[in-house]
Design a protein around this motif. Structure first.
Motif, mmCIF file in Angstrom:
data_model
loop_
_atom_site.group_PDB
_atom_site.id
_atom_site.type_symbol
_atom_site.label_atom_id
_atom_site.label_comp_id
_atom_site.label_asym_id
_atom_site.label_seq_id
_atom_site.Cartn_x
_atom_site.Cartn_y
_atom_site.Cartn_z
ATOM 1 N N ALA A 199 4.896 7.693 -4.884
ATOM 2 C CA ALA A 199 4.696 6.274 -4.614
ATOM 3 C C ALA A 199 4.283 5.562 -5.891
ATOM 4 N N GLU A 200 3.449 6.239 -6.682
ATOM 5 C CA GLU A 200 2.961 5.617 -7.904
ATOM 6 C C GLU A 200 4.047 5.475 -8.957
ATOM 7 N N ARG A 216 2.591 -4.499 1.014
ATOM 8 C CA ARG A 216 3.703 -4.414 0.080
ATOM 9 C C ARG A 216 3.270 -4.947 -1.266
ATOM 10 N N GLY A 217 3.956 -4.489 -2.287
ATOM 11 C CA GLY A 217 3.628 -4.961 -3.624
ATOM 12 C C GLY A 217 3.625 -3.820 -4.619
ATOM 13 N N ILE A 223 -3.496 -1.904 -3.800
ATOM 14 C CA ILE A 223 -4.899 -1.482 -3.825
ATOM 15 C C ILE A 223 -5.802 -2.714 -3.823
ATOM 16 N N GLU A 224 -5.393 -3.690 -4.603
ATOM 17 C CA GLU A 224 -6.126 -4.960 -4.685
ATOM 18 C C GLU A 224 -6.202 -5.635 -3.322
ATOM 19 N N LEU A 293 -4.636 5.062 -4.262
ATOM 20 C CA LEU A 293 -3.592 4.648 -3.314
ATOM 21 C C LEU A 293 -3.748 5.391 -1.994
ATOM 22 N N GLU A 294 -4.162 6.630 -2.105
ATOM 23 C CA GLU A 294 -4.312 7.424 -0.890
ATOM 24 C C GLU A 294 -5.419 6.866 0.002
ATOM 25 N N ASP A 295 -6.539 6.423 -0.646
ATOM 26 C CA ASP A 295 -7.600 5.795 0.129
ATOM 27 C C ASP A 295 -7.061 4.606 0.913
#
Lengths: 309, 387
Positions: A199-200, A216-217, A223-224, A293-295
């Protein structure tokens, strides 16, 4: 392309299976040349969305274009311009690598079938295995074959449905290097995956849960947007803390990352308060950190479960 | 934004190259599939041996018990006549009617012939003694010819004994004689009828089976999704999957016809090219049935079950197992729909009667109609999406 820069431009994409809504009014706009990742738990509608985009499933609602063609009215034209890699290996296991590729080349009506196929086999380093039956290949080689077959007719866009499931890390890395190389050449790629590292590597990600696009983004943007704050608890007895923190006010969820504990919540003050009692515990370090991202995905999935359970 | 309610769908071009691609793929897969190969050769051979040798609608040498309560020259003549008729093998001669009847009940013999006490005396006196014949009629078809032969036996068996003063006791000759010509198969050799019929049954069975797997196999292996994602059209896939099997069907037909000629000595009066022309139509009709099944069935198992549903009426109502004219009218109508019914008439007509194109046409157009009808159904049923 009629829509300027957009390879995919669809609105209100909806698919129902009986009473179950598999995809709910999804809007997807993918610019040409970008790599987009589709994420979400199993059964969230990723495969259904991809299948609708390449004309394998009829959308119940929605409109728009894929590669400039009306995706509902011109699926045959779209099929010619798109390379679609199915989730499950879907080439003929009783045909050899060469025979599979030659079949695909003939179906797409490519000129000089033999040369085109030989070139593709050479490019993928499959020359020694070209007469091996596809069914005898390992997962990694099957995936290479599938990608080679999808790329044979030089599509403008690749739709990849969990292409790296069951593939070893080295093969996964090679695969993604190839994807980025193709993307640099102007190919648009839409790929679904469960892996965070994959994903990253995407330009943008779309997170689907139970048919709804919930985030999305860019990776940083998602994350933001999540508004999530995470504390990393490390050291002796960190894991033992999990049950105590669970359900405390301010703690949305607790997740293990190796020996460390990620404690996340959207209200930083409450979260801090919840962790306060443990701050002095010997051998334990508690640090605020950027959520991974996982969080964020765990949060999105928990949220989805809460809303529908 | 709303999508147009009726999206314009342009019909994709029909491409010979794509048909050739599907065709090539099917041939390679068929070559690698040993079970299919065994099926192609094994089914016709097995069926020919089973039906051709084992099944006989005119059985002979049926075990027979004779109970003789009046031994003598007449009894001996009757036993001798039974044996020479070819239908009966006298395996037991006893003087106790009970013993003979027990043999019948136990299934050890199919017939019991009882010669009652005082048979000779009553015959000589002219009081018309009775000869009791008991037949195991559980299978009426298999015993009917033998029972018919018994009737004639009664008139002929004692002719040589009833001479001199006894000549008056000899049965009266009927005032006329019925002459029966058994046309096309004068010796009523069952195999002449069964072996050409088998050609139809074997092809129905294997051809429907081959294509009924065609799409379900792709679906079960997950390759169907790939096939749909590529620019192949339903017509191209259908033709590509049917054509290789026509070759298979023709190979089977050659095997059966060679066996018919050299093993069973079936006469082949008519034109073989004409027969092969009809064979192609008949094979394609059955392949279309199988292909239609494969567009409906969700698994290979379901496709197999559908094939059995189709095969049973093909065997029972086509005139293969039972005489067509002997079936009730509704069953005849069902039979008329089946391609194998028409094919049986054509193949028997060409081989045994030497029929030409004009004579077989009434059975060829229904085959063509069925073939095109089935192909249309298959194409309408073909789903171009995974919905």
């Amino acid at each position: 392309m009629s829509n300027g820069e957009l390879a995919i431009d669809v609105h209100g994409l909806t698919k129902r299976f009986g009473t179950k809504v598999a995809v709910n009014r999804a809007d997807i706009q993918v610019p040409v040349g970008e790599v987009w990742g589709f994420l979400g738990p199993n059964g969230s509608g990723k495969t259904t969305t991809i299948r609708m985009l390449c004309g394998l499933l009829r959308a119940d609602e929605g409109s728009g274009t894929v590669l400039g063609f009306d995706f509902r009215a011109q699926p045959e034209q779209i099929k010619r311009e798109v390379g679609y890699m199915t989730q499950r290996f879907s080439f003929w296991e009783d045909l050899s690598i060469r025979e599979n590729l030659e079949f695909v080349a003939r179906v797409y009506g490519l000129p000089n079938v033999k040369e085109v196929v030989t070139a593709q086999i050479e490019r993928l380093g499959l020359i020694k295995r070209q007469d091996q039956l596809a069914g005898d290949l390992s997962g990694g080689w099957k995936q290479r074959l599938a990608l080679a077959a999808c790329m044979l007719h030089q599509p403008k866009m690749l739709l990849l449905d969990e292409p790296t499931a069951g593939v070893d890390p080295k093969a996964r890395r090679d695969f993604w290097d190839e994807i980025h190389r193709l993307s640099d050449e102007g190919l648009t790629v839409l790929v679904s995956t469960h892996y965070m590292d994959e994903a990253e590597r995407c330009d943008r990600i779309v997170y689907i849960n139970l048919g709804d696009i919930v985030a999305r983004g860019t990776v940083a943007g998602v994350i933001e947007q999540s508004g999530l704050h995470t504390f990393v608890v490390q050291g002796e007895g960190a894991r033992a803390l999990a049950p105590q923190l669970h359900g405390k006010p301010g703690v949305d969820f607790v997740a293990f990352f190796g020996a460390a504990l990620h404690v996340s919540g959207r209200d930083p003050a409450k979260l801090k308060a919840a962790l306060e009692p443990f701050a002095q515990q010997k051998g334990l370090t508690i640090q605020e950190s950027k959520p991974s991202l996982e969080d964020v995905f765990i949060q999105l999935q928990e949220k989805g479960r809460g809303a529908y359970a | 934004m709303r999508a147009p309610t009726a999206p314009a769908r342009r019909l994709p071009r029909f491409s010979l190259r794509r048909i050739a691609a599907v065709l090539g793929k099917e041939f390679i897969q068929m070559r690698r599939d040993r079970v299919t190969f065994a099926l192609i050769l094994g089914v016709p051979l097995m069926q020919l041996l089973l039906f051709g040798f084992a099944i006989n609608n005119d059985p002979k040498h049926l075990p027979t018990a004779v109970s003789i309560s009046d031994p003598g020259a007449f009894s001996d003549s009757i036993v001798a006549a039974l044996n020479t008729s070819g239908y009966f093998d006298v395996v037991s001669a006893t003087n106790s009617p009970e013993t003979a009847r027990r043999l019948l009940a136990e299934g050890k013999v199919s017939f019991v012939v009882e010669i009652p006490a005082n048979f000779s005396r009553d015959l000589v006196r002219g009081t018309n003694p009775e000869l009791l014949i008991q037949a195991d009629a559980t299978d009426p078809a298999s015993s009917s010819n033998a029972v018919g032969a018994l009737g004639e036996l009664a008139t002929d068996a004692l002719r040589d004994d009833l001479i001199g003063p006894l000549a008056v006791r000899a049965p009266q000759r009927p005032s006329f004689t019925a002459v029966i010509h058994r046309l096309y198969n004068p010796e009523i050799i069952t195999q002449w009828n069964i072996v050409p019929g088998l050609l139809g049954i074997i092809l129905t069975m294997t051809m429907v089976l081959m294509t009924s797997m065609a799409l379900t196999r792709e679906r079960e292996r997950g390759t169907y999704e790939n096939l749909l994602a590529m620019p192949t059209t339903p017509v191209e896939i259908m033709i590509g999957k049917i054509l290789p099997n026509i070759v298979v069907g023709l190979i089977q037909a050659v095997i059966v016809l060679l066996a018919a000629k050299f093993i069973f000595k079936v006469p082949m009066i008519g034109s073989l090219p004409l027969l092969f022309g009809v064979l192609v139509i008949f094979i394609a009709a059955n392949l279309a049935v199988g292909y239609t099944f494969s567009t409906i069935a969700e698994s290979q198992l379901q496709a197999m079950q559908m094939m059995v549903f189709f095969l049973l009426p093909a065997i029972l109502l086509s005139g293969f197992a039972f005489p067509f004219r002997g079936m009730p009218v509704w069953a005849q109508w069902v039979g008329e729909v089946l391609p194998v019914t028409h094919f049986l008439r054509v193949v028997r007509g060409i081989l045994l009667q030497g029929n030409g194109a004009a004579e077989i046409w009434p059975d060829v157009w229904p085959l063509l109609l069925f073939m095109f009808g089935m192909m249309t159904v298959a194409l309408l049923r073909f789903r171009r999406t995974l919905d």
